[in-house]
Design an enzyme around this catalytic site. Structure first.
Site, PDB file in Angstrom:
ATOM      1  N   GLU A  77      39.649  16.214 -31.761  1.00 47.47           N
ATOM      2  CA  GLU A  77      38.259  16.417 -32.164  1.00 47.47           C
ATOM      3  C   GLU A  77      37.284  15.776 -31.191  1.00 47.47           C
ATOM      4  OE1 GLU A  77      37.042  18.425 -34.169  1.00 47.47           O
ATOM      5  OE2 GLU A  77      38.846  19.041 -35.241  1.00 47.47           O
ATOM      6  N   TYR A 160      30.064  14.712 -37.732  1.00 47.76           N
ATOM      7  CA  TYR A 160      30.936  15.874 -37.610  1.00 47.76           C
ATOM      8  C   TYR A 160      32.397  15.463 -37.441  1.00 47.76           C
ATOM      9  CZ  TYR A 160      33.994  19.159 -35.540  1.00 47.76           C
ATOM     10  OH  TYR A 160      35.122  19.885 -35.290  1.00 47.76           O
ATOM     11  N   ASP A 178      29.885  21.970 -38.072  1.00 50.71           N
ATOM     12  CA  ASP A 178      29.767  21.932 -36.620  1.00 50.71           C
ATOM     13  C   ASP A 178      28.813  23.035 -36.174  1.00 50.71           C
ATOM     14  OD1 ASP A 178      31.262  24.261 -36.890  1.00 50.71           O
ATOM     15  OD2 ASP A 178      32.219  23.943 -34.958  1.00 50.71           O
ATOM     16  N   CYS A 249      24.802  39.930 -44.263  1.00 50.80           N
ATOM     17  CA  CYS A 249      24.224  38.965 -43.325  1.00 50.80           C
ATOM     18  C   CYS A 249      22.726  39.204 -43.150  1.00 50.80           C
ATOM     19  CB  CYS A 249      24.917  39.076 -41.979  1.00 50.80           C
ATOM     20  SG  CYS A 249      24.227  37.992 -40.717  1.00 50.80           S
TER      21      CYS A 249
END
Length: 335
Positions: A77, A160, A178, A249
DNA sequence: TAGCCGTGGGC
DNA sequence: TGCCCAAGGCT
């Protein structure tokens, strides 16, 4: 400047509403759109994203395999911060083979970590990872913490990364917000193509509202949503035709308006480039480097001095005997 | 909060 | 050829 069209809201609609972007008045006088998800309830969104992930999204990445340790997840990460997967893969392989545990990295020198970081970029992350390893050994008995709030006390671990480690290594039910997830949600819920600035509280609330109750499913959903943003709902050329969320959307409905983005500082000729050139010269040799070598790496003396001073200040570089310079911070027992 | 911090691949 | 971008964090 053109404003994005909010998703249609029908009067008397049901109560499932997710809010994203900046709720309330924003600095430029815009009110964020509320997206009514009556036609696309949260469960349906989750189902579609997970189904898409199972069929099309799943990449075989080493940090996703079932046998990874929390430490390996943490390393991955940190490496993935602002860095493409393709460039992380080889460095991750080397690091996890060489330092498979926090103890092993903690026993290495910071200079080793910086050198092994290679050209991944943002080399302070190597120092942070090394400091995090030592903190994990000193404060947590060598066990990577599983609480986001505790993880975030480690150097280089922000909100995050802390959430990602908790969710992916420990299957904790934590919202992982993120840049990919932000973009997907912003487009889908409010029609904003490029969310900017620090993630807003409203974005976290929207993601929390979507997150499945089951912790394992929640972690799967987080990975899937990130993957959707990384592979389909990309910044520059989104593949709406292949997206499982296109029909609901807001951004797609509004005709995919362009939006605005913040200009970034030029890189060529910047101190950042100078720092990078100096570090590359220092990595090139296993021994301390002369000022003449550094001068070849970055000829401009004023900028070279400034960049070198900032590198020393960061602990990425230190003085060595004979007026030379070396990777890593000055050691406490060097005097 | 905005500015700063690397790097190299793709378009 | 430049420009844009990539799983952020720190100050």
């Amino acid at each position: 400047m053109r404003r994005n069209t909010p998703a249609q809201t029908r009067p008397g609609a049901a109560s499932t509403r997710l809010i994203t972007g900046s709720a309330g008045p924003d600095p430029r006088g815009r009110r964020a759109a509320l997206s009514d998800l009556t036609q696309a309830p949260a469960q349906r969104v989750v189902h579609r994203v997970l189904a898409w992930y199972r069929r099309h999204g799943r990449r075989d990445l080493p940090w996703r395999r079932s046998d990874v340790t929390p430490w390996q997840v943490l390393v991955s990460e940190v490496m993935l911060q602002q860095t493409p997967v393709s460039r992380v893969l080889p460095v991750y392989a080397v690091w996890t083979a060489r330092w498979p545990t926090p103890q092993s990295l903690a026993a290495a020198t910071p200079a080793d970590a910086v050198r092994a970081w290679g050209r991944l970029g943002y080399p302070r992350r190597a120092l942070w990872l090394h400091q995090a390893a030592r903190a994990i050994v000193d404060r947590f008995g060598g066990i990577v913490p599983d609480e986001p709030g505790v993880l975030a006390t480690l150097p280089g671990i922000g909100r995050y990364t802390a959430a990602a480690v908790a969710a992916f290594a420990y299957r904790r039910r934590v919202a992982v917000l993120d840049t990919n997830v932000r973009r997907v949600l912003a487009r889908f819920l409010t029609g904003v193509p490029h969310p900017t600035g620090t993630p807003r509280a409203a974005e976290h609330r929207s993601l929390d509202a979507l997150l499945p109750k089951n912790a394992d499913r929640a972690a799967q959903f987080s990975v899937a949503l990130m993957e959707l943003g990384a592979l389909i709902c990309t910044s520059r050329s989104p593949g709406c035709a292949r997206c499982p969320l296109t029909t609901d959307c807001a951004w797609h409905r509004a005709g995919r308006p362009a939006g605005t983005r913040r200009p970034r500082a030029p890189y060529t000729g910047s101190d950042r480039q100078a720092r990078g050139a100096l570090l590359a010269a220092l990595r090139e040799y296993p021994h301390p480097v002369s000022t003449a070598d550094l001068a070849r790496a970055w000829p401009d003396p004023t900028q070279r001095r400034r960049a070198l001073a900032s590198l020393v200040s960061d602990g990425l570089v230190s003085c060595a005997p004979g007026g030379r310079y070396q990777l890593g911070p000055a050691t406490a027992d060097a005097t």
